[in-house]
Design a protein around this motif. Structure first.
Motif, PDB file in Angstrom:
ATOM      1  N   ASP A  20     -13.974  33.413  -0.388  1.00 22.66           N
ATOM      2  CA  ASP A  20     -14.015  34.540  -1.323  1.00 22.66           C
ATOM      3  C   ASP A  20     -14.048  33.984  -2.739  1.00 22.66           C
ATOM      4  O   ASP A  20     -13.099  33.330  -3.166  1.00 22.66           O
ATOM      5  CB  ASP A  20     -12.791  35.439  -1.128  1.00 22.66           C
ATOM      6  CG  ASP A  20     -12.830  36.643  -2.048  1.00 22.66           C
ATOM      7  OD1 ASP A  20     -13.868  37.339  -2.072  1.00 22.66           O
ATOM      8  OD2 ASP A  20     -11.836  36.881  -2.753  1.00 22.66           O
ATOM      9  N   SER A  22     -14.968  34.971  -6.851  1.00 24.52           N
ATOM     10  CA  SER A  22     -15.245  35.976  -7.869  1.00 24.52           C
ATOM     11  C   SER A  22     -15.842  35.296  -9.087  1.00 24.52           C
ATOM     12  O   SER A  22     -15.521  34.145  -9.389  1.00 24.52           O
ATOM     13  CB  SER A  22     -13.959  36.701  -8.269  1.00 24.52           C
ATOM     14  OG  SER A  22     -13.436  37.411  -7.174  1.00 24.52           O
ATOM     15  N   GLY A  34     -11.115  32.114  -6.792  1.00 24.54           N
ATOM     16  CA  GLY A  34     -11.086  32.495  -5.387  1.00 24.54           C
ATOM     17  C   GLY A  34     -10.676  31.341  -4.505  1.00 24.54           C
ATOM     18  O   GLY A  34     -10.061  30.371  -4.969  1.00 24.54           O
ATOM     19  N   HIS A 100     -14.172  39.884   3.544  1.00 22.99           N
ATOM     20  CA  HIS A 100     -13.841  38.464   3.667  1.00 22.99           C
ATOM     21  C   HIS A 100     -12.416  38.312   4.171  1.00 22.99           C
ATOM     22  O   HIS A 100     -11.528  39.083   3.804  1.00 22.99           O
ATOM     23  CB  HIS A 100     -14.019  37.758   2.322  1.00 22.99           C
ATOM     24  CG  HIS A 100     -15.463  37.681   1.933  1.00 22.99           C
ATOM     25  ND1 HIS A 100     -16.207  36.551   2.073  1.00 22.99           N
ATOM     26  CD2 HIS A 100     -16.299  38.622   1.443  1.00 22.99           C
ATOM     27  CE1 HIS A 100     -17.437  36.787   1.677  1.00 22.99           C
ATOM     28  NE2 HIS A 100     -17.522  38.047   1.291  1.00 22.99           N
ATOM     29  N   THR A 109      -5.344  37.727   3.853  1.00 23.01           N
ATOM     30  CA  THR A 109      -5.769  38.647   2.811  1.00 23.01           C
ATOM     31  C   THR A 109      -7.202  39.055   3.113  1.00 23.01           C
ATOM     32  O   THR A 109      -8.062  38.192   3.300  1.00 23.01           O
ATOM     33  CB  THR A 109      -5.713  37.984   1.416  1.00 23.01           C
ATOM     34  OG1 THR A 109      -4.401  37.507   1.173  1.00 23.01           O
ATOM     35  CG2 THR A 109      -6.101  38.971   0.327  1.00 23.01           C
ATOM     36  N   THR A 111     -10.492  40.753   1.596  1.00 20.09           N
ATOM     37  CA  THR A 111     -11.096  41.087   0.310  1.00 20.09           C
ATOM     38  C   THR A 111     -12.476  41.658   0.568  1.00 20.09           C
ATOM     39  O   THR A 111     -13.001  41.576   1.673  1.00 20.09           O
ATOM     40  CB  THR A 111     -11.209  39.855  -0.609  1.00 20.09           C
ATOM     41  OG1 THR A 111     -12.105  38.917  -0.009  1.00 20.09           O
ATOM     42  CG2 THR A 111      -9.859  39.205  -0.843  1.00 20.09           C
ATOM     43  N   GLY A 112     -13.056  42.223  -0.453  1.00 18.23           N
ATOM     44  CA  GLY A 112     -14.392  42.781  -0.332  1.00 18.23           C
ATOM     45  C   GLY A 112     -14.352  44.283  -0.448  1.00 18.23           C
ATOM     46  O   GLY A 112     -13.465  44.840  -1.099  1.00 18.23           O
ATOM     47  N   ARG A 120     -10.849  50.934   5.456  1.00 21.51           N
ATOM     48  CA  ARG A 120      -9.862  50.023   4.874  1.00 21.51           C
ATOM     49  C   ARG A 120      -8.582  50.041   5.702  1.00 21.51           C
ATOM     50  O   ARG A 120      -8.028  48.996   6.044  1.00 21.51           O
ATOM     51  CB  ARG A 120      -9.554  50.405   3.421  1.00 21.51           C
ATOM     52  CG  ARG A 120      -8.637  49.405   2.719  1.00 21.51           C
ATOM     53  CD  ARG A 120      -8.145  49.921   1.381  1.00 21.51           C
ATOM     54  NE  ARG A 120      -7.260  51.065   1.501  1.00 21.51           N
ATOM     55  CZ  ARG A 120      -5.987  51.000   1.908  1.00 21.51           C
ATOM     56  NH1 ARG A 120      -5.451  49.857   2.250  1.00 21.51           N
ATOM     57  NH2 ARG A 120      -5.252  52.083   1.988  1.00 21.51           N
TER      58      ARG A 120
END
Length: 133
Positions: A20, A22, A34, A100, A109, A111-112, A120
């Motif tokens: 991940d 950013s 990330g 991710h 974790t 993410t995305g 979610r």
């Protein structure tokens, strides 16, 4: 410029659902943050970003996740359950998939982005279910 750097990162052949990154841009300086699963990926991504037209400097703040067989098994189990679920099949077809799975020392974790709040919630449920198995 940020969009082009992000596009190039996503096109990096070794960038996966387990990484991940950013991208931030200010006055021609790109900041990459990330986590990635291998140090060479962080170096490659910095190099990729530096080649984007208009980029004057790149600050790579990408963390390399520690090598761990347990974390690798957890990543694989979560990815299999998540992207094997009919709710997430359409996301599994995207390259790389938009959700991710970052695992560090057993801490997960996600993410995305997903399209619906229900997705979610379901993704979080799948992660908790894998932990319980």
């Amino acid at each position: 410029m940020a969009q082009e750097v992000a596009r190039q990162v996503r096109r990096y052949v070794l960038y996966s659902v387990f990484d991940d990154v950013s991208v931030g841009v200010q006055a021609g300086q790109v900041t990459l943050t990330g986590e990635v699963t291998a140090g060479y990926k962080a170096n490659d991504i910095v190099r990729i970003a530096s080649r984007v037209r208009g980029v004057q400097a790149v600050r790579g703040e990408i963390k390399t996740l520690p090598a761990s067989l347990f974390d690798d098994q957890l990543r694989a189990a979560i990815a299999s359950r998540l992207y094997g679920d009919p709710v997430f099949e359409r996301y599994a077809l995207q390259v790389p998939p938009p959700i991710h799975i970052v695992v560090e020392n057993g801490h997960v974790t996600l993410t995305g982005a997903v399209g619906l709040e229900l997705e979610r919630i379901k993704a979080g449920f799948i992660v908790r279910e894998v932990f319980g198995s």
